[in-house]
Enzyme design. Structure first.
Site, PDB file in Angstrom:
ATOM      1  N   TYR A   1       2.043  -5.386  -3.920  1.00  0.00           N
ATOM      2  CA  TYR A   1       2.595  -4.304  -4.576  1.00  0.00           C
ATOM      3  C   TYR A   1       2.123  -3.789  -5.902  1.00  0.00           C
ATOM      4  O   TYR A   1       2.650  -3.686  -6.841  1.00  0.00           O
ATOM      5  CB  TYR A   1       4.099  -4.987  -5.322  1.00  0.00           C
ATOM      6  CG  TYR A   1       5.193  -3.925  -5.460  1.00  0.00           C
ATOM      7  CD1 TYR A   1       5.840  -3.351  -4.262  1.00  0.00           C
ATOM      8  CD2 TYR A   1       5.737  -3.675  -6.673  1.00  0.00           C
ATOM      9  CE1 TYR A   1       6.955  -2.427  -4.426  1.00  0.00           C
ATOM     10  CE2 TYR A   1       6.853  -2.928  -6.813  1.00  0.00           C
ATOM     11  CZ  TYR A   1       7.496  -2.158  -5.980  1.00  0.00           C
ATOM     12  OH  TYR A   1       8.374  -1.342  -5.678  1.00  0.00           O
ATOM     13  N   GLY A   2       0.857  -3.536  -5.361  1.00  0.00           N
ATOM     14  CA  GLY A   2       0.003  -2.498  -6.484  1.00  0.00           C
ATOM     15  C   GLY A   2       0.506  -1.042  -6.222  1.00  0.00           C
ATOM     16  O   GLY A   2       1.439  -0.854  -5.944  1.00  0.00           O
ATOM     17  N   SER A   3      -0.524  -0.079  -6.713  1.00  0.00           N
ATOM     18  CA  SER A   3      -0.099   1.092  -6.686  1.00  0.00           C
ATOM     19  C   SER A   3       0.155   1.706  -5.403  1.00  0.00           C
ATOM     20  O   SER A   3       1.056   2.218  -5.120  1.00  0.00           O
ATOM     21  CB  SER A   3      -1.490   1.857  -7.221  1.00  0.00           C
ATOM     22  OG  SER A   3      -1.084   3.326  -7.000  1.00  0.00           O
TER      23      SER A   3
ATOM     24  N   ARG B   1       3.578 -13.100  -4.244  1.00  0.00           N
ATOM     25  CA  ARG B   1       3.538 -14.548  -4.827  1.00  0.00           C
ATOM     26  C   ARG B   1       4.814 -14.709  -5.333  1.00  0.00           C
ATOM     27  O   ARG B   1       5.225 -13.884  -6.274  1.00  0.00           O
ATOM     28  CB  ARG B   1       2.494 -14.718  -5.752  1.00  0.00           C
ATOM     29  CG  ARG B   1       2.550 -15.934  -6.453  1.00  0.00           C
ATOM     30  CD  ARG B   1       1.152 -16.193  -7.080  1.00  0.00           C
ATOM     31  NE  ARG B   1       0.844 -14.863  -8.244  1.00  0.00           N
ATOM     32  CZ  ARG B   1       1.529 -15.283  -9.412  1.00  0.00           C
ATOM     33  NH1 ARG B   1       2.305 -16.200  -9.660  1.00  0.00           N
ATOM     34  NH2 ARG B   1       1.082 -14.110 -10.113  1.00  0.00           N
TER      35      ARG B   1
ATOM     36  N   GLU C   1     -11.133  -7.852  -1.459  1.00  0.00           N
ATOM     37  CA  GLU C   1     -11.801  -9.144  -1.744  1.00  0.00           C
ATOM     38  C   GLU C   1     -10.871 -10.493  -1.672  1.00  0.00           C
ATOM     39  O   GLU C   1     -11.514 -11.674  -1.336  1.00  0.00           O
ATOM     40  CB  GLU C   1     -12.432  -9.198  -3.226  1.00  0.00           C
ATOM     41  CG  GLU C   1     -11.527  -9.424  -4.502  1.00  0.00           C
ATOM     42  CD  GLU C   1     -11.294  -7.876  -4.784  1.00  0.00           C
ATOM     43  OE1 GLU C   1     -10.823  -7.750  -5.901  1.00  0.00           O
ATOM     44  OE2 GLU C   1     -11.125  -6.903  -4.094  1.00  0.00           O
TER      45      GLU C   1
ATOM     46  N   HIS D   1      -7.079   0.591   4.228  1.00  0.00           N
ATOM     47  CA  HIS D   1      -8.349   0.621   4.232  1.00  0.00           C
ATOM     48  C   HIS D   1      -8.975  -0.399   5.388  1.00  0.00           C
ATOM     49  O   HIS D   1      -8.473  -1.492   5.299  1.00  0.00           O
ATOM     50  CB  HIS D   1      -8.971   0.382   2.780  1.00  0.00           C
ATOM     51  CG  HIS D   1     -10.450   0.275   2.569  1.00  0.00           C
ATOM     52  ND1 HIS D   1     -11.219   1.450   3.209  1.00  0.00           N
ATOM     53  CD2 HIS D   1     -11.323  -0.442   1.906  1.00  0.00           C
ATOM     54  CE1 HIS D   1     -12.611   1.073   3.024  1.00  0.00           C
ATOM     55  NE2 HIS D   1     -12.537   0.152   2.053  1.00  0.00           N
TER      56      HIS D   1
ATOM     57  N   GLY E   1      -1.736   5.417  -5.073  1.00  0.00           N
ATOM     58  CA  GLY E   1      -0.266   5.199  -4.860  1.00  0.00           C
ATOM     59  C   GLY E   1       0.822   6.004  -5.551  1.00  0.00           C
ATOM     60  O   GLY E   1       1.975   6.532  -5.221  1.00  0.00           O
TER      61      GLY E   1
ATOM     62  N   GLU F   1     -16.898   6.714  -2.814  1.00  0.00           N
ATOM     63  CA  GLU F   1     -16.777   6.064  -4.063  1.00  0.00           C
ATOM     64  C   GLU F   1     -18.039   5.774  -4.815  1.00  0.00           C
ATOM     65  O   GLU F   1     -18.000   5.916  -6.142  1.00  0.00           O
ATOM     66  CB  GLU F   1     -15.909   4.720  -3.816  1.00  0.00           C
ATOM     67  CG  GLU F   1     -14.562   4.883  -3.511  1.00  0.00           C
ATOM     68  CD  GLU F   1     -13.954   3.360  -2.943  1.00  0.00           C
ATOM     69  OE1 GLU F   1     -12.858   3.416  -2.569  1.00  0.00           O
ATOM     70  OE2 GLU F   1     -14.772   2.588  -2.572  1.00  0.00           O
TER      71      GLU F   1
ATOM     72  N   GLU G   1     -17.875  18.253 -23.930  1.00  0.00           N
ATOM     73  CA  GLU G   1     -18.673  19.070 -22.897  1.00  0.00           C
ATOM     74  C   GLU G   1     -18.891  18.451 -21.589  1.00  0.00           C
ATOM     75  O   GLU G   1     -19.256  19.193 -20.800  1.00  0.00           O
ATOM     76  CB  GLU G   1     -20.035  19.802 -23.554  1.00  0.00           C
ATOM     77  CG  GLU G   1     -19.717  20.618 -24.824  1.00  0.00           C
ATOM     78  CD  GLU G   1     -18.773  21.811 -24.202  1.00  0.00           C
ATOM     79  OE1 GLU G   1     -18.997  22.229 -23.175  1.00  0.00           O
ATOM     80  OE2 GLU G   1     -18.267  22.430 -24.901  1.00  0.00           O
TER      81      GLU G   1
END
Length: 330
Positions: free
Chosen positions: A24-26, A47, A83, A107, A133, A194, A226
């Site tokens: 339940y991240g982004s 969890r 990971e 991904h 997300g 990336e 700049e």
């Protein structure tokens, strides 16, 4: 190029499926809420008792342990950091995977590099929004969506593509368009983008520009404006209008200077570095280095993070962002 839109998707194939979103991240939050609001049966696997557990409950979603979510699911959509996916899949998901299930990702890293190996009688699919997300959610609420990718690594049930497209539609992606790709293509191009441009290349370019001006005696605050602050303005213009639109928006001086000097900066040496980075993605060198790093709990990674935080451009930028009301105090 094969691209799918709303009219190309028959969502009936997914209407009666239970989807377990693991994480339940982004992306987990954005995709879970969109799919639930689109009428799909979504369980968020987490969890028990953690901060994400409480947040998902407060958002009105059905929450369960990872094991319980996997048991109930027809589609297990894994949105955890790359990971830790292998360990959690093997220990908390794999024992509950049944024939005919679908294992889904946003991904391709763990499938492409063989870290997760689902049984032969399950689908392996991917829907990958091309944006964070938070944007997946906000554009959905605005009645639109962001573009995405869809890929099928294994079609065990004969309808894997339709299932994936149903998820993509429910997440809001088919309103903007979904391009069909492969796990190999998505993984290798995503990592390259990336490393060479979006994260590694851009920050390296900004840092080099800032240091060049400061070393030449200019005020660091002016150098920051700049070389860093104004990047967003240019990137937003390119995002909306392409290179051509951006050139029309800047001054003739900026356009001429950019067109005549950019090869000084990003020339053959930079392109050779990009090719080296791509080769190390393709041959598994990067994957192995990242795996070795995680075996040490990120010892070198944490040193690099600390060094980045200590950079002069970070100190100057933090101070200026707060002074300009762009960043709140911690």
């Amino acid at each position: 190029m094969k691209m799918y839109y709303e009219a190309d998707v028959n969502a009936d194939v997914i209407a009666d499926k239970t989807i377990a979103v693991i994480g339940y991240g982004s992306q987990g939050r954005g995709q879970s809420l969109n799919m639930a609001d689109s009428g799909l049966n979504v369980i968020v696997g987490l969890r028990e008792g953690g901060a994400s557990w409480k947040k998902a409950q407060e958002d009105g979603l059905n929450v369960a342990t990872i094991e319980e979510a996997a048991k109930q699911a027809d589609i297990i959509h894994i949105l955890l950091p790359d990971e830790i996916q292998e360990k959690i899949y093997n220990e908390q998901i794999a024992p509950y995977v049944e024939s005919g299930n679908t294992i889904s990702f946003s991904h391709g890293y763990n499938i492409h590099f063989g870290l997760i190996q689902p049984p032969e009688d399950v689908n392996i699919t991917m829907i990958a929004p091309k944006g964070p997300g938070s944007r997946v959610r906000t554009t959905y609420l605005e009645g639109f969506g962001i573009p995405g990718l869809v890929a099928i690594e294994r079609d065990a049930t004969g309808d894997a593509l339709q299932l994936a497209l149903g998820m993509a539609k429910a997440a809001g992606l088919t309103k903007a368009g979904v391009i069909e790709t492969t796990f190999l293509e998505e993984t290798e191009t995503d990592l390259f983008g990336e490393q060479a441009v979006l994260c590694g290349g851009l920050t390296g370019l900004i840092k080099a520009g800032f240091e060049t001006l400061v070393e030449a005696g200019y005020q660091p605050e002016i150098a920051y404006f700049e070389t860093c602050h104004e990047v967003k303005l240019i990137v937003d213009d390119i995002y909306e209008n392409g290179f051509g639109g951006m050139w029309k928006d800047v001054s003739n001086t900026a356009e001429y200077g950019g067109l005549t000097r950019r090869d000084y900066i990003i020339g053959e040496e930079a392109k050779a570095g990009m090719k080296k980075a791509l080769k190390e993605i393709q041959d598994g060198t990067f994957k192995q280095q990242f795996a070795d790093e995680n075996k040490t709990d990120g010892a070198n990674f944490n040193e690099m993070r600390a060094a980045e935080d200590a950079e002069t451009i970070e100190e100057v930028g933090t101070r200026l962002r707060k002074a300009c009301g762009l960043q709140k105090d911690d």
